[in-house]
Design an enzyme around this catalytic site. Structure first.
Site, mmCIF file in Angstrom:
data_model
loop_
_atom_site.group_PDB
_atom_site.id
_atom_site.type_symbol
_atom_site.label_atom_id
_atom_site.label_comp_id
_atom_site.label_asym_id
_atom_site.label_seq_id
_atom_site.Cartn_x
_atom_site.Cartn_y
_atom_site.Cartn_z
ATOM 1 N N ASP A 8 120.418 39.251 26.158
ATOM 2 C CA ASP A 8 121.831 39.011 25.882
ATOM 3 C C ASP A 8 122.564 40.336 26.162
ATOM 4 O O ASP A 8 121.932 41.394 26.264
ATOM 5 C CB ASP A 8 121.986 38.611 24.411
ATOM 6 C CG ASP A 8 123.432 38.616 23.962
ATOM 7 O OD1 ASP A 8 124.266 38.013 24.660
ATOM 8 O OD2 ASP A 8 123.733 39.242 22.919
ATOM 9 N N ASP A 10 126.466 41.238 25.020
ATOM 10 C CA ASP A 10 127.362 41.688 23.937
ATOM 11 C C ASP A 10 126.624 41.735 22.603
ATOM 12 O O ASP A 10 126.064 40.727 22.159
ATOM 13 C CB ASP A 10 128.573 40.756 23.849
ATOM 14 C CG ASP A 10 129.409 40.824 25.113
ATOM 15 O OD1 ASP A 10 129.853 41.935 25.443
ATOM 16 O OD2 ASP A 10 129.592 39.789 25.770
ATOM 17 N N GLU A 17 131.930 44.211 20.876
ATOM 18 C CA GLU A 17 132.946 43.277 20.384
ATOM 19 C C GLU A 17 134.153 43.954 19.731
ATOM 20 O O GLU A 17 135.289 43.766 20.161
ATOM 21 C CB GLU A 17 132.326 42.261 19.414
ATOM 22 C CG GLU A 17 131.283 41.338 20.042
ATOM 23 C CD GLU A 17 131.847 40.346 21.055
ATOM 24 O OE1 GLU A 17 133.050 40.403 21.357
ATOM 25 O OE2 GLU A 17 131.066 39.524 21.562
ATOM 26 N N ASP A 178 121.378 39.210 19.485
ATOM 27 C CA ASP A 178 121.935 39.899 18.302
ATOM 28 C C ASP A 178 122.666 38.936 17.357
ATOM 29 O O ASP A 178 123.087 39.363 16.292
ATOM 30 C CB ASP A 178 122.948 40.966 18.719
ATOM 31 C CG ASP A 178 124.246 40.331 19.189
ATOM 32 O OD1 ASP A 178 124.199 39.591 20.198
ATOM 33 O OD2 ASP A 178 125.283 40.517 18.529
HETATM 34 C C1 XBP Z 1 129.465 37.164 23.655
HETATM 35 C C2 XBP Z 1 130.712 36.446 23.534
HETATM 36 C C3 XBP Z 1 131.751 36.656 24.535
HETATM 37 C C4 XBP Z 1 132.510 37.942 24.391
HETATM 38 C C5 XBP Z 1 133.743 37.892 25.248
HETATM 39 O O1 XBP Z 1 128.434 36.370 23.081
HETATM 40 O O2 XBP Z 1 130.888 35.661 22.642
HETATM 41 O O3 XBP Z 1 132.657 35.611 24.431
HETATM 42 O O4 XBP Z 1 132.926 38.101 23.061
HETATM 43 O O5 XBP Z 1 133.424 37.617 26.534
HETATM 44 P P1 XBP Z 1 126.920 36.583 23.496
HETATM 45 P P2 XBP Z 1 134.423 36.865 27.533
HETATM 46 O O6 XBP Z 1 126.581 38.002 23.187
HETATM 47 O O7 XBP Z 1 126.149 35.634 22.622
HETATM 48 O O8 XBP Z 1 126.770 36.230 24.949
HETATM 49 O O9 XBP Z 1 135.822 37.096 27.072
HETATM 50 O O10 XBP Z 1 134.141 37.479 28.877
HETATM 51 O O11 XBP Z 1 134.052 35.407 27.490
HETATM 52 MG MG MG Z 2 125.396 38.776 21.683
#
Ligand code: XBP
Ligand code: MG
Length: 250
Positions: A8, A10, A17, A178
């Protein structure tokens, strides 16, 4: 046998975030003349929904339903998200967000022993390249991102898509996540999963993970294991990943 790691992005590769995505959303809202402002606490609630466009829509449903009543609401959400992605890339280009402890070390070690590597994220492909320097980006054979699938995490679709591209069964891979949404997605795709908690996910229920850690740790900077057997290690290395993978498939 463990053949590939699926990461993953983010929260897992970097804590993006609170100080990355959140201010980028706010900058896009301000640029569009909207009075919406996502503070840290509200953003924590909005993270229940993955995907930026989906998150904006969810916010509107609860805080500004009139916005969704406009004939061009979907186009406006898309435009806001494009603008947000631009702000996010600009922010990351200043080096605002560092990769988490142990990430570069583990990627290099995995590369050294010939493990294949892939990404499964709900964020856009542009945002993955904005976060990772080119030499690290090149380590990932497959990048599953954003709208490559219709249903974002917690649906397993992005993991299934990546497994299909890798031509590997889930049993040959380990996922690194995460968040609860991410873990649900990886488990539903049949992947043994290691969780490193992030800023917004500390203390969440990560039942089903092979281990739940504070981070990957580094030599001289041990990680904390909230759950799972560290087999005497103070940080995560490929041997430990192989142990967890083997135990999960027993
Ligand atoms: C990441 C997310 C994404 C980011 C924003 O989740 O939820 O939506 O917050 O990204 P994960 P975008 O780590 O589970 O993939 O604005 O580019 O969608
Ligand atoms: Mg994530």
């Amino acid at each position: 046998m463990l053949e590939a790691l699926i990461f993953d992005v983010d929260g897992t590769l970097a804590d993006t975030e609170r100080d990355g995505h959140r201010p980028a959303f706010n900058a896009a809202f301000a640029e569009a003349g909207l009075r919406w402002r996502w503070d840290e606490a509200l953003y924590g609630e909005l993270l229940a929904v993955t995907g930026g466009k989906e998150r904006i829509r969810f916010y509107c449903e609860h805080h500004d339903p009139a916005f969704l009543g406009q004939a061009d609401a979907e186009d406006r959400i898309k435009a806001l998200h494009t603008s947000k992605t631009r702000y996010y890339a600009k922010r990351l280009s200043t080096g605002a967000i560092a990769l988490r402890p142990g990430v570069v070390r583990l990627l290099r070690e995995a590369q050294g022993v010939g493990l294949r590597m892939a990404i499964a994220t709900t964020t856009t492909p542009e945002n993955v390249s904005a976060l990772l320097p080119a030499d690290l980006m090149a380590l990932f054979e497959i990048v599953g991102a954003g709208d490559a699938v219709a249903r974002k995490k917690p649906a397993p679709d992005i993991y299934r898509w990546v497994l299909h591209e890798l031509r590997l069964p889930a049993s040959a891979c380990l996922a690194l996540e995460d968040s609860v949404n991410g873990l649900q997605a990886s488990l539903a795709a049949g992947l043994p999963t290691l969780v490193t908690e992030s800023e917004y996910t500390h203390g969440h229920d990560f039942s089903g993970a092979v281990a739940v850690l504070s981070d990957l740790g580094e030599p001289g900077r041990p990680c904390t294991a909230h759950r799972g057997e560290m087999h005497g290690n103070d940080w995560v290395d490929v041997t430990l990943l192989k142990n967890w993978h083997r135990d999960a498939l027993r």
